[in-house]
Design an enzyme around this catalytic site. Structure first.
Site, PDB file in Angstrom:
ATOM      1  N   SER A  36       0.836  -1.198   0.000  1.00  0.00           N
ATOM      2  CA  SER A  36       0.000   0.000   0.000  1.00  0.00           C
ATOM      3  C   SER A  36       0.869   1.245   0.000  1.00  0.00           C
ATOM      4  O   SER A  36       1.615   1.499   0.955  1.00  0.00           O
ATOM      5  CB  SER A  36      -0.914   0.009   1.223  1.00  0.00           C
ATOM      6  N   ASP A  95      -4.806   3.662  -2.299  1.00  0.00           N
ATOM      7  CA  ASP A  95      -5.961   4.057  -1.499  1.00  0.00           C
ATOM      8  C   ASP A  95      -6.412   5.464  -1.861  1.00  0.00           C
ATOM      9  O   ASP A  95      -5.722   6.440  -1.567  1.00  0.00           O
ATOM     10  CB  ASP A  95      -5.627   4.008  -0.009  1.00  0.00           C
ATOM     11  N   MET A 118      -8.936   8.340  -1.036  1.00  0.00           N
ATOM     12  CA  MET A 118      -9.781   8.759   0.089  1.00  0.00           C
ATOM     13  C   MET A 118     -10.335  10.152  -0.167  1.00  0.00           C
ATOM     14  O   MET A 118      -9.619  11.028  -0.653  1.00  0.00           O
ATOM     15  CB  MET A 118      -8.967   8.778   1.379  1.00  0.00           C
ATOM     16  N   MET A 157     -11.563  -5.460   5.394  1.00  0.00           N
ATOM     17  CA  MET A 157     -10.762  -4.491   6.142  1.00  0.00           C
ATOM     18  C   MET A 157     -10.511  -5.031   7.544  1.00  0.00           C
ATOM     19  O   MET A 157     -11.452  -5.381   8.258  1.00  0.00           O
ATOM     20  CB  MET A 157     -11.488  -3.148   6.232  1.00  0.00           C
TER      21      MET A 157
END
Length: 221
Positions: A7, A34, A36, A136
Site C-alpha cells: 500500500s 488508497d 480517500m 478491512m
C-alpha cells in the site's frame, strides 16, 4: 498463489515513483492505491493524477481501493488513469450491483470491500458478481493501525460462503498485516495481502522479499 499488494499510503511521497519501482522490482505482484475523499473516511489521500503518473513506473497490477462516497461517479476516470482492479465499499454504494457492473464495463476487475463491523452476509447476493472481496482488518482511513482480531473470523466465514457457492474468488485483507501475523491471515482463507508500513518502513525491497518468502513456504506446506 498468494499475492502481495504493498500500500503506497505508507510510502515516501517525496519519491513515490521510486518506491513503487522498488517493490515492483522486488517481486510484489500488485500495487495497492488508497483513494480517500475525506467524507467516507476522515482522510484525503490522492486521486487520478497520481495514479496516472505512477502507471508509467511499473506494469504491476494497480489495485485501486476507493474509500469514497458513491464511487460509481469516478469509475471511468479511475480506469482511464490506469486501474486494473477497482474496489468499492459495500457501505458506500447505494446501488452496489450497478456499480459492480459499471466497473466491469470499463474492462477492470470489480472488487467489493467491507469495513470491520459490517457482516460478510451482506455480500451474499453479489458473491458471484465480484472478482475479489476485501476484508478491512482495521477501520479505514489511516495507516499504521493494529490488526483487529475478530476480522479473522470474517475471512473464514467469507471463504466458507465462497466454497459453498463453488467459487474460488480471491479474498484480500487490508490493515495491520505484517510478517508476524500474515500466516494467521492466510490460514483464515486470504489470498491477497495488503501491507503498508510492514513493507515501506525501513528497507522496502527486503520487506517485500520477506513476505514473498513466507508465501512460498506457506504454499509448499
Amino acid at each position: 498463489m498468494y499475492i502481495l499488494a504493498p500500500s503506497i499510503l505508507s510510502a515516501d511521497f517525496s519519491k513515490l515513483g521510486e518506491d513503487v519501482k522498488t517493490v515492483s522490482d522486488a517481486g510484489a505482484q500488485y500495487i495497492h492505491l488508497d483513494v480517500m475523499d475525506g467524507a467516507f473516511v476522515p482522510s484525503i489521500s490522492f486521486g487520478m493524477p497520481v495514479i496516472s503518473s505512477l502507471r508509467k513506473t511499473t506494469d504491476r497490477v494497480f489495485d485501486v481501493h476507493m474509500m469514497v462516497e458513491e464511487p460509481g461517479r469516478y469509475v471511468n476516470d479511475v480506469r482511464k488513469a490506469g486501474a486494473d482492479i477497482i474496489c468499492v465499499h459495500q457501505e458506500a454504494c447505494l446501488h452496489l450491483d450497478r456499480t459492480i457492473n459499471q466497473i466491469k464495463e470499463t474492462g477492470a476487475r470489480a472488487a467489493v470491500a467491507l469495513n470491520p463491523a459490517t457482516p460478510v452476509e451482506t455480500l451474499s447476493c453479489i458473491l458471484k458478481e465480484a472478482d475479489m472481496f476485501l476484508i478491512m482488518s482495521v477501520n479505514p482511513g489511516f495507516g499504521g493501525q493494529k490488526f483487529i482480531p475478530y476480522t479473522l473470523e470474517k475471512i473464514k466465514k467469507l471463504r466458507g460462503m465462497l466454497n459453498e457457492a463453488g467459487l474460488t474468488t480471491d479474498i484480500e485483507v487490508d490493515g495491520g498485516v505484517n510478517a508476524a501475523n500474515v500466516r494467521e491471515v492466510l490460514d483464515a482463507g486470504a489470498d491477497v495481502i495488503v501491507a503498508g508500513s510492514a513493507v515501506f518502513k525501513n528497507d522496502a525491497a527486503a520487506n517485500t522479499k520477506e513476505f514473498l518468502k513466507i508465501f512460498e513456504e506457506y504454499s509448499a506446506r
